[in-house]
Design a protein around this motif. Sequence first.
Motif, PDB file in Angstrom:
ATOM      1  N   GLN A  91     -10.903 -30.456  -7.102  1.00  0.00           N
ATOM      2  CA  GLN A  91     -10.267 -30.935  -8.330  1.00  0.00           C
ATOM      3  C   GLN A  91     -10.794 -32.336  -8.645  1.00  0.00           C
ATOM      4  O   GLN A  91     -10.907 -33.192  -7.771  1.00  0.00           O
ATOM      5  CB  GLN A  91      -8.752 -30.987  -8.148  1.00  0.00           C
ATOM      6  CG  GLN A  91      -8.000 -31.416  -9.403  1.00  0.00           C
ATOM      7  CD  GLN A  91      -6.500 -31.454  -9.177  1.00  0.00           C
ATOM      8  OE1 GLN A  91      -5.982 -30.860  -8.231  1.00  0.00           O
ATOM      9  NE2 GLN A  91      -5.785 -32.168 -10.039  1.00  0.00           N
ATOM     10  N   GLY A  92     -11.123 -32.555  -9.905  1.00  0.00           N
ATOM     11  CA  GLY A  92     -11.668 -33.846 -10.302  1.00  0.00           C
ATOM     12  C   GLY A  92     -13.183 -33.862 -10.374  1.00  0.00           C
ATOM     13  O   GLY A  92     -13.763 -34.860 -10.811  1.00  0.00           O
ATOM     14  N   ILE A  93     -13.844 -32.776  -9.955  1.00  0.00           N
ATOM     15  CA  ILE A  93     -15.300 -32.654 -10.083  1.00  0.00           C
ATOM     16  C   ILE A  93     -15.570 -31.614 -11.170  1.00  0.00           C
ATOM     17  O   ILE A  93     -15.182 -30.451 -11.030  1.00  0.00           O
ATOM     18  CB  ILE A  93     -15.959 -32.231  -8.761  1.00  0.00           C
ATOM     19  CG1 ILE A  93     -15.590 -33.203  -7.634  1.00  0.00           C
ATOM     20  CG2 ILE A  93     -17.466 -32.159  -8.915  1.00  0.00           C
ATOM     21  CD1 ILE A  93     -16.109 -32.791  -6.271  1.00  0.00           C
ATOM     22  N   VAL A  94     -16.196 -32.033 -12.277  1.00  0.00           N
ATOM     23  CA  VAL A  94     -16.312 -31.157 -13.443  1.00  0.00           C
ATOM     24  C   VAL A  94     -17.760 -31.076 -13.915  1.00  0.00           C
ATOM     25  O   VAL A  94     -18.595 -31.917 -13.590  1.00  0.00           O
ATOM     26  CB  VAL A  94     -15.411 -31.655 -14.597  1.00  0.00           C
ATOM     27  CG1 VAL A  94     -13.961 -31.735 -14.137  1.00  0.00           C
ATOM     28  CG2 VAL A  94     -15.879 -33.007 -15.131  1.00  0.00           C
ATOM     29  N   GLY A 130      -8.484 -44.243 -17.973  1.00  0.00           N
ATOM     30  CA  GLY A 130      -7.929 -44.931 -16.816  1.00  0.00           C
ATOM     31  C   GLY A 130      -8.540 -44.556 -15.480  1.00  0.00           C
ATOM     32  O   GLY A 130      -8.051 -44.990 -14.434  1.00  0.00           O
ATOM     33  N   LYS A 131      -9.616 -43.793 -15.480  1.00  0.00           N
ATOM     34  CA  LYS A 131     -10.176 -43.281 -14.221  1.00  0.00           C
ATOM     35  C   LYS A 131     -11.471 -43.998 -13.842  1.00  0.00           C
ATOM     36  O   LYS A 131     -12.182 -44.535 -14.689  1.00  0.00           O
ATOM     37  CB  LYS A 131     -10.448 -41.771 -14.343  1.00  0.00           C
ATOM     38  CG  LYS A 131      -9.188 -40.931 -14.525  1.00  0.00           C
ATOM     39  CD  LYS A 131      -9.533 -39.462 -14.674  1.00  0.00           C
ATOM     40  CE  LYS A 131      -8.265 -38.624 -14.850  1.00  0.00           C
ATOM     41  NZ  LYS A 131      -8.562 -37.190 -15.057  1.00  0.00           N
ATOM     42  N   ARG A 132     -11.731 -43.975 -12.537  1.00  0.00           N
ATOM     43  CA  ARG A 132     -13.032 -44.416 -12.030  1.00  0.00           C
ATOM     44  C   ARG A 132     -13.956 -43.209 -12.125  1.00  0.00           C
ATOM     45  O   ARG A 132     -13.773 -42.216 -11.424  1.00  0.00           O
ATOM     46  CB  ARG A 132     -12.906 -44.900 -10.589  1.00  0.00           C
ATOM     47  CG  ARG A 132     -11.974 -46.098 -10.405  1.00  0.00           C
ATOM     48  CD  ARG A 132     -11.629 -46.298  -8.952  1.00  0.00           C
ATOM     49  NE  ARG A 132     -10.906 -45.135  -8.402  1.00  0.00           N
ATOM     50  CZ  ARG A 132     -10.473 -45.042  -7.144  1.00  0.00           C
ATOM     51  NH1 ARG A 132     -10.696 -46.035  -6.298  1.00  0.00           N
ATOM     52  NH2 ARG A 132      -9.846 -43.961  -6.733  1.00  0.00           N
ATOM     53  N   VAL A 133     -14.954 -43.311 -12.990  1.00  0.00           N
ATOM     54  CA  VAL A 133     -15.811 -42.171 -13.305  1.00  0.00           C
ATOM     55  C   VAL A 133     -17.182 -42.370 -12.664  1.00  0.00           C
ATOM     56  O   VAL A 133     -17.776 -43.448 -12.758  1.00  0.00           O
ATOM     57  CB  VAL A 133     -15.967 -41.993 -14.826  1.00  0.00           C
ATOM     58  CG1 VAL A 133     -16.932 -40.863 -15.151  1.00  0.00           C
ATOM     59  CG2 VAL A 133     -14.600 -41.740 -15.467  1.00  0.00           C
ATOM     60  N   VAL A 134     -17.660 -41.317 -12.017  1.00  0.00           N
ATOM     61  CA  VAL A 134     -19.025 -41.293 -11.490  1.00  0.00           C
ATOM     62  C   VAL A 134     -19.738 -40.100 -12.106  1.00  0.00           C
ATOM     63  O   VAL A 134     -19.268 -38.962 -12.001  1.00  0.00           O
ATOM     64  CB  VAL A 134     -19.046 -41.197  -9.951  1.00  0.00           C
ATOM     65  CG1 VAL A 134     -20.473 -40.971  -9.452  1.00  0.00           C
ATOM     66  CG2 VAL A 134     -18.466 -42.456  -9.327  1.00  0.00           C
ATOM     67  N   SER A 156     -13.752 -47.656 -14.942  1.00  0.00           N
ATOM     68  CA  SER A 156     -15.130 -47.989 -14.589  1.00  0.00           C
ATOM     69  C   SER A 156     -15.982 -46.744 -14.735  1.00  0.00           C
ATOM     70  O   SER A 156     -15.484 -45.622 -14.580  1.00  0.00           O
ATOM     71  CB  SER A 156     -15.225 -48.526 -13.145  1.00  0.00           C
ATOM     72  OG  SER A 156     -14.917 -47.508 -12.216  1.00  0.00           O
ATOM     73  N   VAL A 157     -17.261 -46.950 -15.045  1.00  0.00           N
ATOM     74  CA  VAL A 157     -18.182 -45.828 -15.197  1.00  0.00           C
ATOM     75  C   VAL A 157     -19.488 -46.178 -14.488  1.00  0.00           C
ATOM     76  O   VAL A 157     -20.117 -47.192 -14.796  1.00  0.00           O
ATOM     77  CB  VAL A 157     -18.480 -45.507 -16.681  1.00  0.00           C
ATOM     78  CG1 VAL A 157     -19.430 -44.307 -16.781  1.00  0.00           C
ATOM     79  CG2 VAL A 157     -17.200 -45.235 -17.441  1.00  0.00           C
ATOM     80  N   VAL A 181     -15.546 -37.015 -11.233  1.00  0.00           N
ATOM     81  CA  VAL A 181     -16.982 -36.887 -10.998  1.00  0.00           C
ATOM     82  C   VAL A 181     -17.531 -35.856 -11.980  1.00  0.00           C
ATOM     83  O   VAL A 181     -17.015 -34.735 -12.070  1.00  0.00           O
ATOM     84  CB  VAL A 181     -17.288 -36.449  -9.545  1.00  0.00           C
ATOM     85  CG1 VAL A 181     -18.788 -36.243  -9.363  1.00  0.00           C
ATOM     86  CG2 VAL A 181     -16.756 -37.470  -8.560  1.00  0.00           C
ATOM     87  N   ILE A 182     -18.552 -36.254 -12.714  1.00  0.00           N
ATOM     88  CA  ILE A 182     -19.141 -35.372 -13.719  1.00  0.00           C
ATOM     89  C   ILE A 182     -20.554 -34.999 -13.290  1.00  0.00           C
ATOM     90  O   ILE A 182     -21.395 -35.876 -13.070  1.00  0.00           O
ATOM     91  CB  ILE A 182     -19.166 -36.046 -15.107  1.00  0.00           C
ATOM     92  CG1 ILE A 182     -17.743 -36.458 -15.512  1.00  0.00           C
ATOM     93  CG2 ILE A 182     -19.769 -35.103 -16.143  1.00  0.00           C
ATOM     94  CD1 ILE A 182     -17.690 -37.305 -16.773  1.00  0.00           C
ATOM     95  N   LYS A 183     -20.802 -33.712 -13.148  1.00  0.00           N
ATOM     96  CA  LYS A 183     -22.111 -33.203 -12.721  1.00  0.00           C
ATOM     97  C   LYS A 183     -22.987 -32.973 -13.953  1.00  0.00           C
ATOM     98  O   LYS A 183     -22.714 -32.064 -14.737  1.00  0.00           O
ATOM     99  CB  LYS A 183     -21.942 -31.908 -11.932  1.00  0.00           C
ATOM    100  CG  LYS A 183     -21.098 -32.036 -10.675  1.00  0.00           C
ATOM    101  CD  LYS A 183     -20.857 -30.694 -10.019  1.00  0.00           C
ATOM    102  CE  LYS A 183     -19.913 -29.823 -10.844  1.00  0.00           C
ATOM    103  NZ  LYS A 183     -19.552 -28.555 -10.155  1.00  0.00           N
ATOM    104  N   ALA A 184     -24.014 -33.825 -14.110  1.00  0.00           N
ATOM    105  CA  ALA A 184     -24.936 -33.706 -15.231  1.00  0.00           C
ATOM    106  C   ALA A 184     -26.337 -33.488 -14.680  1.00  0.00           C
ATOM    107  O   ALA A 184     -27.225 -34.321 -14.817  1.00  0.00           O
ATOM    108  CB  ALA A 184     -24.879 -34.954 -16.101  1.00  0.00           C
TER     109      ALA A 184
END
Length: 477
Positions: free
Chosen positions: A255-258, A288-292, A314-315, A393-396
């Motif tokens: 959860q949280g990895i998209v 409001g999230k710490r995004v990677v 943060s990003v 966490v965003i998988k690009a």
Amino acid sequence: MAKEPMLKFVTVGRDMPDKREASMRRQDFGEIYAEFAAAKAAEQSSRCSQCGVPYCQTHCPLHNNIPDWLRLTAAGRLEEAYEVSQATNTFPEICGRICPQDRLCEGNCVIEQSGHGTVTIGAVEKYITDTAWEEGWVRPPSPARERAESVGIIGAGPGGLAAADMLRRAGVQVTVYDRHDRAGGLMTYGIPGFKLEKDVVMRRIRQLEEGGVEFVLNCNVGEDLSFDAIRGKHDAVLIATGVYKSRDLPEADAQGIVRAIDYLTASNRKSFGDEVAEFDSGELNATGKRVVVIGGGDTAMDCVRTAIRQGASSVKCLYRRDRANMPGSQREVANAEEEGVEFVWLSAPKGFEGGPVTGVEVSRMRLGAPDVTGRRMPEVIEGADYVEEADLVIKALGFEPEALPKLWGVDGLEVTRWGTIRAEAVTGKTSLDGVYAVGDIVRGASLVVWAIRDGRDSATAILDYLGQGASASVAAE
């Protein structure tokens, strides 16, 4: 006729349209560049050196006649400039906004190579066509005569729409089938509004509808309608589905990895005012999230800049090579940095912590020996791992083709070892009679401008197949 004021690159410096301050553009999804004023567009166009061998045109996938429409713009002959521009490009205002000009036309401008700064080709292209829309010069397809033949196009992205436009102008009956509720493909749901505002895409869809193109939306081929049924209804079929299957990482399903495509689609749907449960629940919302974000292409750039606008705390963007070897547009990287994105170069994900995710285990990298392409390969630095904290966490990592023959139950549709459809160069002809394919489903993930090129080329081939000949491909409006 007055002498055209060209070759001013020695006395007139390169200038871009005004860019909104980063602190302001972080607050919304509006485009970040203002429009050129007429005088500024003419001034910047006048910098063109009118090369005998125009490398800008050579390196444009559509081979747009750039020097000629720059000269016409400099002379104030904007309607003629638009006519020259649209003669080779179905959607010049879209290419002017999202093409990576720094890697294509502008990056190969002769005066750029001589140190004078490139002509701002993309901004002028956008200005010309936006002016054409305002003045009513952009008209729906209006064929000289209607034809009985029909073509079914599967996929309403740039390749399919470019082909639809050319086929309608030749009088062919065109039906476009798409799985989404709006046409436009990645231009609608994959590219954020700060690069391509959605009304720019929607007005092109309306133009095609007004010109007689029929859209069948919410149609998932293989489920709602079979490929054989589409093939049986039409004299020819064009496959222009794009590639939507996301590349993945092992053990990256907490959860949280998209996926980037899910994240961007949710954001773009919200911009239309749609109800998006996954966004409203916070699953696909960076507020409001710490995004990677993991990846280094243009999709990764779209994700990091979207997260900034959603109010992430943060990003960070992880990329396994250095800045010089990043595949995404350097202009986009600079825009992202201005807006507050932090790039972590020479870093790659090794694993993930938590469930919901709390962090990314990161391996530090260095560039080793070149591979067969000459590109230096990243290598892990042993003992230099660390954890990057993250709530989202965003998988690009790019896209791969879906297994269309299996999904659609089609026999005889040949694919390559990469899963893309095997099609002839230029024509897009596949192994099935009367079936053509264009864009990313043939090339693999690529640029919008290449899809437009493929769609136009294949439309000409389809006209030949239908017995109309290429000369009928652009009928009088």
